[in-house]
Design a protein around this motif. Structure first.
Motif, PDB file in Angstrom:
ATOM      1  N   ILE A 167       0.899  -1.159   0.000  1.00 34.99           N
ATOM      2  CA  ILE A 167       0.000   0.000   0.000  1.00 34.99           C
ATOM      3  C   ILE A 167       0.936   1.206   0.000  1.00 34.99           C
ATOM      4  CG2 ILE A 167      -1.667   1.298   1.392  1.00 34.99           C
ATOM      5  CD1 ILE A 167      -2.408  -1.373   2.701  1.00 34.99           C
ATOM      6  N   VAL A 196      -3.113   7.813   2.045  1.00 34.62           N
ATOM      7  CA  VAL A 196      -3.106   6.609   1.203  1.00 34.62           C
ATOM      8  C   VAL A 196      -3.540   6.992  -0.210  1.00 34.62           C
ATOM      9  CG1 VAL A 196      -4.144   4.332   0.822  1.00 34.62           C
ATOM     10  CG2 VAL A 196      -3.539   5.048   3.138  1.00 34.62           C
ATOM     11  N   SER A 197      -2.807   6.500  -1.193  1.00 29.13           N
ATOM     12  CA  SER A 197      -3.080   6.886  -2.587  1.00 29.13           C
ATOM     13  C   SER A 197      -3.131   5.666  -3.490  1.00 29.13           C
ATOM     14  CB  SER A 197      -1.968   7.787  -3.111  1.00 29.13           C
ATOM     15  OG  SER A 197      -1.853   8.935  -2.325  1.00 29.13           O
ATOM     16  N   ILE A 198      -3.820   5.824  -4.590  1.00 26.71           N
ATOM     17  CA  ILE A 198      -3.819   4.757  -5.586  1.00 26.71           C
ATOM     18  C   ILE A 198      -2.510   4.843  -6.381  1.00 26.71           C
ATOM     19  CG2 ILE A 198      -6.310   4.508  -5.757  1.00 26.71           C
ATOM     20  CD1 ILE A 198      -6.245   6.273  -8.244  1.00 26.71           C
ATOM     21  N   GLN A 199      -2.157   3.751  -7.038  1.00 27.06           N
ATOM     22  CA  GLN A 199      -0.850   3.715  -7.681  1.00 27.06           C
ATOM     23  C   GLN A 199      -0.835   4.433  -9.029  1.00 27.06           C
ATOM     24  OE1 GLN A 199       0.081  -0.432  -7.134  1.00 27.06           O
ATOM     25  NE2 GLN A 199       0.266  -0.108  -4.925  1.00 27.06           N
ATOM     26  N   ALA A 238       1.381   5.463   0.662  1.00 31.27           N
ATOM     27  CA  ALA A 238       0.850   6.747   1.131  1.00 31.27           C
ATOM     28  C   ALA A 238       1.752   7.845   0.581  1.00 31.27           C
ATOM     29  CB  ALA A 238       0.827   6.781   2.648  1.00 31.27           C
ATOM     30  N   LYS A 246       5.441   6.742   1.240  1.00 29.69           N
ATOM     31  CA  LYS A 246       5.633   5.716   2.270  1.00 29.69           C
ATOM     32  C   LYS A 246       5.133   4.385   1.714  1.00 29.69           C
ATOM     33  CE  LYS A 246       4.778   4.485   7.021  1.00 29.69           C
ATOM     34  NZ  LYS A 246       4.185   4.802   8.296  1.00 29.69           N
TER      35      LYS A 246
END
Lengths: 300, 68
Positions: free
Chosen positions: B39, B46-49, B41, B60
């Motif tokens: 995952i 938190v972010s999508i790829q 961040a 992170k």
């Protein structure tokens, strides 16, 4: 599921993007659908959560407690097995204690040292054998005994879609067809008063979805890995499977879905006539003497 | 442009050079990390790829695998 699409945290296999709030709703809805689809729980249960303090079991406890908070028929307890792994289990145990206190869930701790007279670290020093095999034998033995003594009616574990896909492949690679029959959302092929049924409510949720749910809900920020984990065949299968998933999305789902099609046939073929009882300790066994007694016998 | 990388599984914190307009998944590829197993961040969220990175972003990396 409709989503506001603000700050997406995941892209589902369907291509849909979800924000934190809608992902958590999607996750809990999928969990409930899994429980209903496989009839994992009845209307009245004393549900024992096999809690390690890791992301899977912590998320399971958190989500089930949330889903069933107004359901008087479902009582939830947590059971933690302390194998005695220096520098690892103490940390996860503290997290489990903190979580149970926060959620107001009773936590029952059972240790290898108290039950068998040896910690896992001590056992491995004497036997020099496969850590995951020995740990699994004693853990399954002790958690069943603990659940029965607590009058738990169903034991829920944090096994997810990735765990199941890995187990299916490992059994294929080793031609363990009889073990394959025991997989599925409800573990085991025979029933007995001595054996507490085990259910896997995360059966259709991927490891990544579970980890994301844990992270977003602040269950813990850093994940520790069991120091013996890298020795396992499972770790090799997991990494290979992740490589394939990266280039062929949906592979893990397909492995589990195709397994579910043949699972009833395997269960019929390998269904035994009840579960034998160990002549030494009186616990459920696969033969005359259970694997836990055999293992402890080799140490003493 | 440069981005800062935190908590690379098994490695130290570091800074890497990537092309302008790169996405999170491009940075992971450069680091040899399988996106299925982590995952991410970006600057604490938190972010999508598929997210496009900016110069000096802090990424992170959180492994999804844990045992026990």
């Amino acid at each position: 599921m409709r989503c506001c699409n603000k700050n997406p945290v995941i892209v589902l296999q369907s291509g849909q993007k979800l924000c934190k709030s809608h992902f958590c709703k999607y996750f809990e809805k999928k969990l409930m659908r899994t429980i209903r689809r496989f009839r994992l729980l009845g209307k009245k249960e004393h549900l024992g959560i096999a809690l390690s303090g890791g992301k899977d079991s912590s998320s399971l406890l958190f989500a089930l407690k949330k889903i069933f908070k107004n359901n008087k028929g479902i009582k939830i307890s947590a059971i933690l097995i302390d194998e005695g792994i220096n520098g690892y289990r103490n940390k996860t145990k503290r997290r489990a204690e903190k979580l149970c206190k926060k959620l107001d869930v009773p936590l029952h701790v059972y240790s290898f040292r108290k039950e068998f007279g040896h910690s896992l670290d001590g056992i491995l020093q004497k036997l020099k054998s496969n850590p995951c095999t020995e740990c699994g034998i004693l853990r399954r033995y002790l958690i069943n005994k603990a659940a029965r003594s607590l009058k738990v009616t169903k034991l829920a574990t944090g096994h997810n879609l990735d765990d199941e896909a890995q187990a299916i492949l490992m059994n294929q690679f080793r031609k363990n067809t009889a073990l394959q029959a025991r997989l599925g959302p409800i573990t085991g092929i025979s029933s007995s008063d001595m054996f507490v049924p085990r259910v896997k409510p995360f059966y259709l949720l991927s490891e990544k979805e579970v980890a994301l749910y844990a992270y977003l809900n602040g269950l813990y920020s850093e994940y520790e890995t069991c120091p013996y984990e890298h020795d396992s065949f499972r770790a090799v299968v997991r990494d290979k499977l992740n490589e394939i998933e990266n280039t062929s999305q949906g592979t893990k789902n397909n492995i589990v879905a195709s397994f579910l099609e043949i699972h009833p046939l395997l269960q019929r073929k390998y269904k035994g006539k009840g579960i034998p009882i160990c002549s030494n300790c009186g616990e459920p066994s696969s033969g005359n003497i259970c694997n836990a007694c055999k293992l402890i016998g080799r140490i003493n | 442009m440069r981005v800062e990388i935190d908590n690379i599984p098994g490695k130290e914190r570091k800074s890497i050079e990537i092309k302008a307009g790169s996405r999170v998944k491009d940075a992971l590829e450069k680091l040899g990390i399988n996106p299925v197993a982590v995952i991410v961040a970006v600057n604490g969220s938190v972010s999508i790829q598929e997210k496009t990175l900016k110069n000096r972003d802090r990424i992170k990396i959180i492994p999804v695998v844990s045992g026990g």
